[in-house]
Design an enzyme around this catalytic site. Structure first.
Site, PDB file in Angstrom:
ATOM      1  N   HIS A  37       0.838  -1.202   0.000  1.00  0.00           N
ATOM      2  CA  HIS A  37       0.000   0.000   0.000  1.00  0.00           C
ATOM      3  C   HIS A  37       0.879   1.262   0.000  1.00  0.00           C
ATOM      4  O   HIS A  37       0.620   2.224  -0.723  1.00  0.00           O
ATOM      5  CB  HIS A  37      -0.868   0.056   1.262  1.00  0.00           C
ATOM      6  CG  HIS A  37      -1.832  -1.089   1.417  1.00  0.00           C
ATOM      7  ND1 HIS A  37      -1.736  -1.995   2.445  1.00  0.00           N
ATOM      8  CD2 HIS A  37      -2.930  -1.444   0.705  1.00  0.00           C
ATOM      9  CE1 HIS A  37      -2.732  -2.863   2.361  1.00  0.00           C
ATOM     10  NE2 HIS A  37      -3.463  -2.563   1.313  1.00  0.00           N
ATOM     11  N   SER A 186      -2.584  -8.036   3.232  1.00  0.00           N
ATOM     12  CA  SER A 186      -3.111  -7.926   4.592  1.00  0.00           C
ATOM     13  C   SER A 186      -3.533  -9.302   5.111  1.00  0.00           C
ATOM     14  O   SER A 186      -3.594  -9.522   6.320  1.00  0.00           O
ATOM     15  CB  SER A 186      -4.316  -6.987   4.625  1.00  0.00           C
ATOM     16  OG  SER A 186      -3.974  -5.749   4.042  1.00  0.00           O
TER      17      SER A 186
HETATM   18  P1  AMP Z   1      -6.401  -3.838  -0.452  1.00  0.00           P
HETATM   19  O1  AMP Z   1      -6.237  -3.079   0.825  1.00  0.00           O
HETATM   20  O2  AMP Z   1      -5.992  -5.274  -0.377  1.00  0.00           O
HETATM   21  O3  AMP Z   1      -7.758  -3.625  -1.081  1.00  0.00           O
HETATM   22  O4  AMP Z   1      -5.361  -3.195  -1.479  1.00  0.00           O
HETATM   23  C1  AMP Z   1      -5.378  -1.822  -1.757  1.00  0.00           C
HETATM   24  C2  AMP Z   1      -4.476  -1.530  -2.927  1.00  0.00           C
HETATM   25  O5  AMP Z   1      -3.149  -1.927  -2.630  1.00  0.00           O
HETATM   26  C3  AMP Z   1      -4.903  -2.295  -4.195  1.00  0.00           C
HETATM   27  O6  AMP Z   1      -4.733  -1.464  -5.321  1.00  0.00           O
HETATM   28  C4  AMP Z   1      -3.932  -3.439  -4.203  1.00  0.00           C
HETATM   29  O7  AMP Z   1      -3.699  -3.943  -5.501  1.00  0.00           O
HETATM   30  C5  AMP Z   1      -2.685  -2.782  -3.643  1.00  0.00           C
HETATM   31  N1  AMP Z   1      -1.787  -3.797  -3.105  1.00  0.00           N
HETATM   32  C6  AMP Z   1      -2.095  -4.797  -2.244  1.00  0.00           C
HETATM   33  N2  AMP Z   1      -1.031  -5.570  -2.020  1.00  0.00           N
HETATM   34  C7  AMP Z   1      -0.018  -5.065  -2.775  1.00  0.00           C
HETATM   35  C8  AMP Z   1       1.342  -5.433  -2.994  1.00  0.00           C
HETATM   36  N3  AMP Z   1       1.896  -6.489  -2.386  1.00  0.00           N
HETATM   37  N4  AMP Z   1       2.069  -4.667  -3.834  1.00  0.00           N
HETATM   38  C9  AMP Z   1       1.529  -3.599  -4.455  1.00  0.00           C
HETATM   39  N5  AMP Z   1       0.252  -3.198  -4.288  1.00  0.00           N
HETATM   40  C10 AMP Z   1      -0.514  -3.925  -3.465  1.00  0.00           C
END
Ligand code: AMP
Length: 281
Positions: A37, A186
């Protein structure tokens, strides 16, 4: 740093930002922030003037048997991370602010939402598309930042903004990984030590398939079988899907040619992990 859960207040803050002529960057998240993130926050800081992070565990993208209620919500440490990374506004609404009683409207990106994760999580991308469009309407960012880790989500949002003429630019950041290759998520905190030890096999399998392509392998089914075999050989891993798809249509490819995604979803116990590698020949 401004922090609010109210749509009206977020709009007030951003109206002032806009009146100063500043460009707004949005990083939508469900919180439990990690370096993946934060890499998007950093990208947003370099490309826009004022960074908004939304933190919202969106109920409409979770199935009835999924982890909505136990999804981690460490809001204090998330706010601390945002402060440290120069975020200007954290928008973290309660579900009732986003979906008040009487709420009825949902967005669907047909076709793209059905395969890969959409097949095992019916309704998931309808919830994602709906909440992202709502966030775009509420916050009106100039640029929004998403991670390549959720490749199907990225593709669906690109289609959504094109089809519905949303004037926000989409930027995609690379997947951030642990030193052993495991994509940050997460949900990794749900893994027990044995599962955590086995989990890097997901990325290793994808990399192995990518190397085979570079070495000349051109049969998608051979590559898919390789992914399946590697996961089946991993202790505690249960395959959800292994796919070799066109990066645009997300349909299985007949031959290895244009931009593709090698994609895996794997369950370790109740924890479902996804990862992908994009291959441009
Ligand atoms: P989430 O909180 O899982 O909905 O993720 C929020 C944003 O962070 C989304 O655009 C995800 O694709 C991005 N994201 C989650 N994990 C990663 C990671 N390991 N590397 C890069 N971006 C990520």
């Amino acid at each position: 740093m401004h922090v609010t859960g109210e749509i009206a207040r977020a709009r007030e803050v951003l109206a002032q930002v806009r009146s100063r002529g500043q460009r707004i960057g949005l990083v939508p998240t469900m919180g439990a922030l990690h370096a993946g993130h934060l890499s998007l926050v950093e990208l947003a800081r370099t490309e826009t003037d004022f960074v908004v992070v939304s933190i919202f565990v969106n109920p409409t993208q979770f199935g009835p048997a999924e982890d909505f209620s136990r999804y981690p919500r460490p809001i204090e440490s998330d706010l601390h991370q945002c402060r440290r990374h120069g975020v200007g506004l954290v928008f973290h609404p309660e579900p009732v602010e986003m979906y008040p009683p009487g709420y009825r409207t949902y967005v669907e990106v047909t076709g793209l939402q059905n395969g890969l994760c959409g097949a095992s999580r019916p309704g998931h991308f309808r919830g994602v598309a709906t909440v992202v469009l709502k966030l775009f309407n509420i916050l009106q960012p100039d640029v929004a930042f998403f991670g390549q880790k959720d490749a199907q989500q990225v593709r669906i949002i690109q289609q959504l903004i094109a089809d519905l003429n949303v004037p926000t630019v989409i930027r995609v950041g690379p997947t951030v990984r642990e030193p052993d290759g495991l994509a940050l998520s997460s949900r990794n905190q749900y893994l027990d030590p044995a599962q955590r030890q086995a989990a890097p096999a997901v990325y290793q399998a994808l990399r192995e398939a990518e190397v085979r392509i570079q070495a000349g392998e051109r049969n998608p089914e051979t590559l898919r079988r390789l992914l399946v075999q590697r996961i089946e050989a991993t202790p505690g891993a249960v395959l959800d899907y292994a796919a070799v798809v066109d990066a645009e249509t997300l349909e299985p490819v007949q031959r290895i040619a244009g931009p593709m995604l090698l994609a895996l979803a794997v369950k370790f116990g109740t924890t479902r992990l996804i990862d992908n590698v994009r291959v441009d020949l």
